[in-house]
Design a protein around this motif. Sequence first.
Motif, short mmCIF file in Angstrom:
data_model
loop_
_atom_site.label_atom_id
_atom_site.label_comp_id
_atom_site.label_asym_id
_atom_site.label_seq_id
_atom_site.Cartn_x
_atom_site.Cartn_y
_atom_site.Cartn_z
N GLY A 1 45.70 48.55 37.84
CA GLY A 1 46.73 48.93 38.79
C GLY A 1 47.57 50.11 38.31
N ARG A 15 40.17 44.45 45.12
CA ARG A 15 41.40 45.23 44.93
C ARG A 15 42.42 44.80 45.97
NH1 ARG A 15 41.20 51.46 43.48
NH2 ARG A 15 40.73 50.43 41.49
N TRP A 67 48.61 48.29 47.90
CA TRP A 67 49.51 49.20 47.19
C TRP A 67 50.95 48.71 47.28
CZ3 TRP A 67 49.11 53.39 43.99
CH2 TRP A 67 50.26 54.16 43.81
N SER A 110 43.60 45.25 40.45
CA SER A 110 42.27 44.68 40.68
C SER A 110 42.36 43.16 40.58
CB SER A 110 41.28 45.20 39.64
OG SER A 110 41.11 46.59 39.75
N ARG A 166 36.06 43.06 48.42
CA ARG A 166 35.53 42.72 47.10
C ARG A 166 34.03 42.99 47.05
NH1 ARG A 166 33.91 36.75 46.55
NH2 ARG A 166 33.43 36.14 48.69
N ARG A 197 48.45 48.12 43.61
CA ARG A 197 47.01 48.13 43.80
C ARG A 197 46.26 47.58 42.58
NH1 ARG A 197 45.27 53.64 45.84
NH2 ARG A 197 46.37 53.01 47.72
N SER A 257 39.59 40.06 39.92
CA SER A 257 38.21 39.69 39.63
C SER A 257 38.11 38.18 39.50
CB SER A 257 37.72 40.37 38.34
OG SER A 257 38.61 40.11 37.27
#
Length: 493
Positions: free
Chosen positions: A192, A135, A138, A166, A107, A164, A168
Amino acid sequence: MGLEAGLAGSGGGSSYVPLLGGEGFGTAVRGGGAAIQGFLTSGGWSVEGTFLAMEQRGRSQASLQRGGISFKTDGNWRFFLEQQPFQWGYGLTGGYLLGTSYRPFPRLGAETPWKEMSIFHVPLGRWKAEAFLGRLEWDRELPAWMSNPETQKQLLETKGDIRRPSLSGFRLQGAFGPHVELNMGVISMWGGVRRDGSRTTAGYGVDDYVLGFFGAENIARTEASGDPSHPDLSGFKAISNAVANVEARVRIPSLAQAIKADGLAFYLSRGAENVNWQWKDFLRHPLEAVGNDLRHDGRELRGGPKRWFSSDGDSIWGNGHQEAAPSLDHVNDVVGVQAVWPLGWSLGLEYADTVNIPWNGGGYRTYSHWDYVSGQTRFGDFLGMAFGGDAITRTLDLGFPVGTQGKGRCILVHGIREFRDDMALWDLAHPASAPSHSHFLFTQLDLHWQKGLMRVGGSASFLHESAPSFLSGPARNGWNVSASIAWMLVSRR
């Protein structure tokens, strides 16, 4: 400057048994090997990293387990790029937003210094803020702890998971004197890649990215229609899977002194799926909005104590649709007390309730989602509280000294997981079995020593569960363990 070398590993055949802390391995790391760890500080810069070379799942691999680079200014602003375990939220089994039972993710973020705030010379306490963008992996995995397994499996089969994504986060921390703290935060999963290879952010405008980062599509767009009875869903894009949290902690020195403790604190943490507020309606009709809230609360007060503290969405405590102020929707509560004594002794007691309204496989499920099918997880481990949602847990946490230079921790958790699946899907998968709520007993022991240039540490957890996966029948037992040993090779200041 420092450099350590050693051995580390994690094992156990039970993906449903979490490791609280556990060297940051979660349940994703299985295997053992060599580790090297180093750190360097100069001026405001700090660089550190722990690298693992290990045999895992039948193949050798090397990876960065944890590490980062950060810079702290003279004014105490901090900027960082890191992959470290960290916790957002009070809780003995992990914070509501983020815990430490998963493998850390990379991050990028920033943290402000503490600053005294006031309005018209009226002090409002000291505040700081922190934000990050990270992130996730996968290859996403459904968590072993789910209250609606057949529903999520069907979603995964029909539409696939978003890869994948994100993650936040944004948090405000407040301090009001030496004894009272207040935290408000949100984490948001967004972006993603879909199963067909398309990106979820295709066609997004700047405002969509901002709403995704803060998980604010509901309150900024949908709840801005100005009609509390009929929110405007015409522009709703389901941008993110967000979780919000408000919590307070109060230290009581007099009570600590009475039990001969160095400190004692009570905390209350309230998490939710969404923040509701029809703010446009409030700005247009403030007195009417206040009147509606007062009439609602008056009706609930006349209903007696059961209506005051119920988590039901219409009760005073659980009301998620106040008109005159922001309110949390689908609330989950954690309440606890912690005390510390001299010589390394400590005690924590906690009650947590993340059960939400039943609705035959539908409705909101904590840490779950219909697009981000694996939910708020990392390699199948929950990002927040270790046992996930739709559970009631009672936790005892005992800290104790080990010799003169070691410390230990013993955690006991009794829990009940509620069944929240779609009965039609359940009957198809288990035609001869009625679902049962799951009861579990979890214990973990942590031991850490340091002597001279050597450090030794380890964690072992064990879980006994009745009605595993909501199926009546034999109970199941599982375990997990992690351990490390390291020697300091270089140490300079």
